[in-house]
Design a protein around this motif. Structure first.
Motif, PDB file in Angstrom:
ATOM      1  N   PHE A  80      38.756  66.294   8.651  1.00 19.56           N
ATOM      2  CA  PHE A  80      37.406  65.798   8.355  1.00 19.56           C
ATOM      3  C   PHE A  80      36.663  65.570   9.668  1.00 19.56           C
ATOM      4  N   PRO A  81      36.320  66.638  10.393  1.00 26.96           N
ATOM      5  CA  PRO A  81      35.701  66.495  11.719  1.00 26.96           C
ATOM      6  C   PRO A  81      34.297  65.897  11.677  1.00 26.96           C
ATOM      7  N   THR A  82      33.625  65.968  10.536  1.00 24.24           N
ATOM      8  CA  THR A  82      32.268  65.401  10.426  1.00 24.24           C
ATOM      9  C   THR A  82      32.287  64.151   9.557  1.00 24.24           C
ATOM     10  N   LEU A  83      33.332  63.367   9.713  1.00 25.93           N
ATOM     11  CA  LEU A  83      33.532  62.180   8.885  1.00 25.93           C
ATOM     12  C   LEU A  83      32.310  61.266   8.861  1.00 25.93           C
ATOM     13  N   ASN A  84      31.655  61.129   9.992  1.00 25.70           N
ATOM     14  CA  ASN A  84      30.526  60.211  10.100  1.00 25.70           C
ATOM     15  C   ASN A  84      29.376  60.590   9.181  1.00 25.70           C
ATOM     16  N   ASN A  85      29.328  61.850   8.761  1.00 26.00           N
ATOM     17  CA  ASN A  85      28.233  62.324   7.917  1.00 26.00           C
ATOM     18  C   ASN A  85      28.637  62.473   6.454  1.00 26.00           C
ATOM     19  N   GLN A  86      29.860  62.093   6.119  1.00 28.68           N
ATOM     20  CA  GLN A  86      30.358  62.325   4.770  1.00 28.68           C
ATOM     21  C   GLN A  86      30.419  61.065   3.912  1.00 28.68           C
ATOM     22  N   THR A  87      30.104  59.930   4.489  1.00 30.63           N
ATOM     23  CA  THR A  87      30.124  58.649   3.773  1.00 30.63           C
ATOM     24  C   THR A  87      31.359  58.528   2.873  1.00 30.63           C
ATOM     25  N   MET A  88      32.507  58.673   3.467  1.00 30.94           N
ATOM     26  CA  MET A  88      33.771  58.596   2.742  1.00 30.94           C
ATOM     27  C   MET A  88      34.351  57.190   2.824  1.00 30.94           C
ATOM     28  N   ASP A  89      34.859  56.711   1.705  1.00 32.64           N
ATOM     29  CA  ASP A  89      35.537  55.419   1.678  1.00 32.64           C
ATOM     30  C   ASP A  89      37.011  55.635   1.978  1.00 32.64           C
ATOM     31  N   ILE A  90      37.523  54.902   2.981  1.00 33.16           N
ATOM     32  CA  ILE A  90      38.876  55.099   3.477  1.00 33.16           C
ATOM     33  C   ILE A  90      39.658  53.792   3.357  1.00 33.16           C
ATOM     34  N   LEU A  91      40.906  53.882   2.914  1.00 31.32           N
ATOM     35  CA  LEU A  91      41.804  52.728   2.896  1.00 31.32           C
ATOM     36  C   LEU A  91      42.905  52.948   3.922  1.00 31.32           C
ATOM     37  N   ASP A  92      42.999  52.031   4.879  1.00 33.14           N
ATOM     38  CA  ASP A  92      44.086  52.037   5.862  1.00 33.14           C
ATOM     39  C   ASP A  92      45.231  51.237   5.249  1.00 33.14           C
ATOM     40  N   PHE A  93      46.174  51.950   4.646  1.00 35.49           N
ATOM     41  CA  PHE A  93      47.268  51.347   3.871  1.00 35.49           C
ATOM     42  C   PHE A  93      48.378  50.935   4.825  1.00 35.49           C
ATOM     43  N   GLY A  94      48.724  49.639   4.832  1.00 35.15           N
ATOM     44  CA  GLY A  94      49.675  49.136   5.824  1.00 35.15           C
ATOM     45  C   GLY A  94      49.033  49.114   7.189  1.00 35.15           C
ATOM     46  N   CYS A  95      47.856  48.519   7.263  1.00 33.74           N
ATOM     47  CA  CYS A  95      47.026  48.607   8.473  1.00 33.74           C
ATOM     48  C   CYS A  95      47.608  47.865   9.669  1.00 33.74           C
TER      49      CYS A  95
ATOM     50  N   CYS B 154      48.230  46.921  -4.406  1.00 37.62           N
ATOM     51  CA  CYS B 154      47.331  46.525  -3.317  1.00 37.62           C
ATOM     52  C   CYS B 154      45.983  46.015  -3.808  1.00 37.62           C
ATOM     53  N   HIS B 155      45.865  45.733  -5.102  1.00 40.51           N
ATOM     54  CA  HIS B 155      44.709  45.010  -5.644  1.00 40.51           C
ATOM     55  C   HIS B 155      43.382  45.677  -5.296  1.00 40.51           C
ATOM     56  N   CYS B 156      43.371  46.978  -5.222  1.00 35.55           N
ATOM     57  CA  CYS B 156      42.143  47.703  -4.909  1.00 35.55           C
ATOM     58  C   CYS B 156      41.641  48.412  -6.160  1.00 35.55           C
ATOM     59  N   GLU B 157      40.372  48.760  -6.132  1.00 32.85           N
ATOM     60  CA  GLU B 157      39.750  49.397  -7.288  1.00 32.85           C
ATOM     61  C   GLU B 157      40.360  50.783  -7.527  1.00 32.85           C
ATOM     62  N   VAL B 158      40.628  51.078  -8.781  1.00 39.70           N
ATOM     63  CA  VAL B 158      41.231  52.349  -9.158  1.00 39.70           C
ATOM     64  C   VAL B 158      40.252  53.493  -8.898  1.00 39.70           C
ATOM     65  N   GLU B 159      40.767  54.591  -8.357  1.00 37.07           N
ATOM     66  CA  GLU B 159      39.999  55.808  -8.089  1.00 37.07           C
ATOM     67  C   GLU B 159      38.711  55.513  -7.308  1.00 37.07           C
ATOM     68  N   TYR B 160      38.862  54.719  -6.272  1.00 40.07           N
ATOM     69  CA  TYR B 160      37.708  54.326  -5.452  1.00 40.07           C
ATOM     70  C   TYR B 160      37.653  55.076  -4.127  1.00 40.07           C
ATOM     71  N   TYR B 161      38.795  55.406  -3.545  1.00 43.97           N
ATOM     72  CA  TYR B 161      38.826  55.902  -2.170  1.00 43.97           C
ATOM     73  C   TYR B 161      38.863  57.429  -2.099  1.00 43.97           C
ATOM     74  N   ASP B 162      38.180  57.932  -1.068  1.00 42.74           N
ATOM     75  CA  ASP B 162      38.226  59.363  -0.766  1.00 42.74           C
ATOM     76  C   ASP B 162      39.473  59.701   0.039  1.00 42.74           C
ATOM     77  N   VAL B 163      39.924  58.758   0.872  1.00 36.22           N
ATOM     78  CA  VAL B 163      41.095  58.967   1.721  1.00 36.22           C
ATOM     79  C   VAL B 163      41.935  57.692   1.748  1.00 36.22           C
ATOM     80  N   VAL B 164      43.228  57.850   1.563  1.00 37.40           N
ATOM     81  CA  VAL B 164      44.188  56.781   1.863  1.00 37.40           C
ATOM     82  C   VAL B 164      44.969  57.232   3.086  1.00 37.40           C
TER      83      VAL B 164
END
Length: 238
Positions: A76-91, A143-153
């Motif tokens: 995802f080289p243009t991540l900044n322009n894709q408005t993707m929601d990301i979860l850092d799992f085990g951050c 992990c108490h997160c919303e179902v089918e919310y993230y573009d990337v885990v």
């Protein structure tokens, strides 16, 4: 009269460290359940960043030191322009979030990056990074997160002895949108061994069942000082 020797430290066979550092590292690799793992990381949190430099041979903030992040940016080289929601799992202490924030605007990362970890001690360190929208205390199975919310885990370094179980893959699928991607590391020596067989078996099962598609699997530097590499998987939810 001879003084008794200090109690011998039990370490995992994969370790190359010694002394107090070895003991802290072993406490997570040899954890028998989530409660032991949480307590070990809570205790280690204040020294984790310093110890990581010694274990890995890099400063923890470089591209080489974060193979999962490197692969994420490759796909995802243009991540900044894709408005993707990301979860850092085990951050953990937030190394991945910090590196991503340095690649893109802090405002973007803060608006689209969440982190979760089972250790409150680690989360207390990661909040100092200032790059997460939300930080969530949760174990690998809920992990108490919303179902089918993230573009990337993204999961960097969470699959190892004593760490996140194979059922975490099911959590990734629950949290990802259709078409979303999970990007995660698994040490080569662990994944290809008897010890890591359950992770490999479950991952292959999910692919066979059509719940996941393997986009890429590459071998990347992981702990350069110890000559350890990791597989970085890019999996797509259909």
């Amino acid at each position: 009269m001879m003084k008794p020797n200090k109690e011998e430290v039990h370490i995992h066979p994969s370790q190359h460290t010694s002394g107090d550092l070895a003991e802290r590292h072993a406490s997570v690799l040899l954890a028998k359940n989530p409660q032991e793992l949480e307590a070990a990381y809570d205790k280690w949190a204040s020294k984790y960043d310093e110890d990581l430099k010694l274990i890995s041979g890099f400063d923890g903030l470089t591209e080489t030191g974060l193979p999962a992040v490197k692969v994420l940016l490759r796909h995802f080289p243009t991540l900044n322009n894709q408005t993707m929601d990301i979860l850092d799992f085990g951050c953990g202490t937030g190394h991945a979030g910090l590196f991503l924030s340095r690649q893109f605007s802090n405002e973007y990362m803060h608006s689209h990056l969440d982190g979760c970890d089972l250790s409150q001690g680690m989360l207390d360190q990661s909040v100092k990074r200032g790059c997460y929208r939300n930080l969530i205390k949760a174990d690998a199975d809920d992990c108490h997160c919303e179902v089918e919310y993230y573009d990337v885990v993204l999961a960097a370094g969470v699959f190892a002895p004593g760490q996140a179980p194979p059922s975490s893959f099911d959590q990734f699928l629950r949290l990802l949108k259709p078409g979303g991607h999970a990007i995660f590391t698994i040490r080569v020596g662990y994944y290809d061994s008897v010890e890591g067989a359950n992770h490999k078996k479950h991952l292959e099962f999910l692919v066979e069942q059509g719940q996941w598609e393997m986009v890429a699997k590459t071998e990347e530097p992981y702990l350069p000082r110890e000559g350890v590499t990791a597989y970085v998987f890019v999996m797509r939810k259909p």
